[in-house]
Design an enzyme around this catalytic site. Structure first.
Site, PDB file in Angstrom:
ATOM      1  CB  CYS A 117      -1.247  14.985   1.756  1.00 13.57           C
ATOM      2  SG  CYS A 117      -1.655  13.395   2.468  1.00 13.57           S
ATOM      3  CG  HIS A 257       0.694  14.221  -1.739  1.00 12.48           C
ATOM      4  ND1 HIS A 257       1.582  13.788  -0.783  1.00 12.48           N
ATOM      5  CD2 HIS A 257      -0.470  13.534  -1.529  1.00 12.48           C
ATOM      6  CE1 HIS A 257       0.983  12.892  -0.010  1.00 12.48           C
ATOM      7  NE2 HIS A 257      -0.252  12.723  -0.451  1.00 12.48           N
ATOM      8  CG  ASN A 287       0.637   9.279   1.035  1.00 13.21           C
ATOM      9  OD1 ASN A 287       1.192  10.243   1.568  1.00 13.21           O
ATOM     10  ND2 ASN A 287      -0.652   9.283   0.709  1.00 13.21           N
TER      11      ASN A 287
END
Ligand code: UT7
Length: 332
Positions: A117, A257, A287
């Site tokens: 990520c 994020h 996500n």
């Protein structure tokens, strides 16, 4: 001679068409729209429907097409491609090569970068280093994942969270006082137990057994990762703000994020940054790992102004984490 800086001069994005709702997920695991909204903050996410020969590079090509519809450039001028992904089309060849070939960026060299990520901010760091070295003037940064291909649809701990998408940024050399100012990046190797996908690498190559043992899916111990994510992102943002003499009022945008709305809100609260300065689109995209930050920039592009002071921050498997401070380079 003035100093060379690396500045984002255009962004693009691509999300798959298919909208996977919380209600649809509730038909195959024991969960509910209410739980997912309250605990994660996701209403719906985009998923690339399985199709022969279609993977992350298809989203990347469309994201580059989208960028070019706003800022045309000669693909032959691109000198390097840094592609952050954990879900390349193939193990070999790298996906950067495939994208270069299909989009005409055939004078570029490039590679895939694996930092989960945190991939986008790691890729930005690499790309900006190429530019400030003076050797390169135009670098394409791509960050995307198709996490649906590594998500166990029977695991309610992960399947409501993960999604697919891709964002891109054209990074160019400038002598103006704008672009990437500072970055602080970390990794500690401590996520193996709590956030991993064991299958498909050299320890557990693909086999009937690895499939039977569900090793080709991401496993996450959410609670542990949650706490680490909040602490790491808060600390690194505070550090980058302090060393650049940035007060919370100086910061125009924080781009975190998008892993969990509660993580984002906790980070904003501890930094004392009002939530209206924080980019949040987890509710509609979920996500998508490396893609979440560039997809925020893509969504917010029209609201950003030249000179805006922006902090990007990410946390992911590795663990990898960090923050980038940049001055936005253009009015869309
Ligand atoms: O992007 C990379 C980094 N990743 C992250 O930063 C993600 C970090 N972690 C998280 O976002 C959250 O920890 C999760 C969303 C994964 C889980 O939320 P949580 O609030 O930490 O839930 P939990 O795991 O503590 O579970 C609480 C309860 C449990 O039930 P009991 O034991 O209290 O009866 C779980 O079994 O919620 C249950 N639960 C669910 N219930 C309905 C767990 N998942 C679900 C679900 N639907 N999908």
């Amino acid at each position: 001679m003035s100093k060379i800086h690396a500045v984002i001069t255009a962004v693009g994005g691509c999300i798959p068409e298919y909208v996977l709702t919380n209600d649809e997920i509730s038909t195959y695991v024991d969960t509910s729209d209410e739980w997912i909204l309250q605990r994660i903050g996701i209403r719906e996410r985009r998923i690339l429907k399985p199709e022969e020969g279609v993977g992350i590079t298809c989203l990347a090509e469309k994201a580059i097409e989208n960028l070019r519809s706003k800022k045309d450039f000669d693909p032959l001028e691109i000198e390097a491609i840094v592609f952050a992904t954990s879900t390349p089309d193939y193990i070999l060849p790298n996906s950067a090569s495939l994208i270069a070939y299909r989009t005409g960026m055939t004078r570029a060299f490039g590679f895939d970068l694996s930092a989960a990520c945190s991939g986008y901010i790691f890729a930005l760091e690499v790309a900006q280093s190429f530019i400030v070295s003076g050797k390169y003037k135009k670098v394409m940064v791509i960050a995307g994942d198709v996490l649906s291909t590594v998500t166990d649809t029977k695991d309610r701990n992960t399947c409501p969270i993960f999604s697919d998408g891709c964002g891109v940024a054209l990074l160019e050399a400038t002598e103006e006082e704008e672009g990437i100012v500072d970055s602080i990046l970390h990794m500690d190797g401590d996520s193996l137990e709590h956030l991993h996908m064991y299958g498909g690498g050299s320890v557990h190559p693909a086999s009937h057994e690895s499939v039977d043992r569900h090793l080709h899916f991401i496993h996450q111990d959410g609670k542990v990762v949650f706490k680490r994510a909040v602490t790491a992102m808060v600390n690194v943002c505070e550090e980058i703000m302090q060393r650049n003499n940035l007060s919370k009022d100086d910061v125009r945008w924080v781009v975190p994020h998008q892993a969990n709305l509660r993580i984002i809100e906790a980070v904003a609260r501890r930094l004392e940054i009002p939530i209206d300065k924080v980019m949040v689109n987890i509710d509609k995209y979920g996500n998508s790992s490396a893609a979440t930050i560039p997809l925020c920039l893509w969504d917010w592009e029209k609201r950003m102004r030249k000179g805006d002071k922006v902090i990007l921050t990410a946390f992911g498997a590795g663990y990898t984490w960090g923050a980038v401070y940049l001055k936005w380079g253009y009015d869309a």
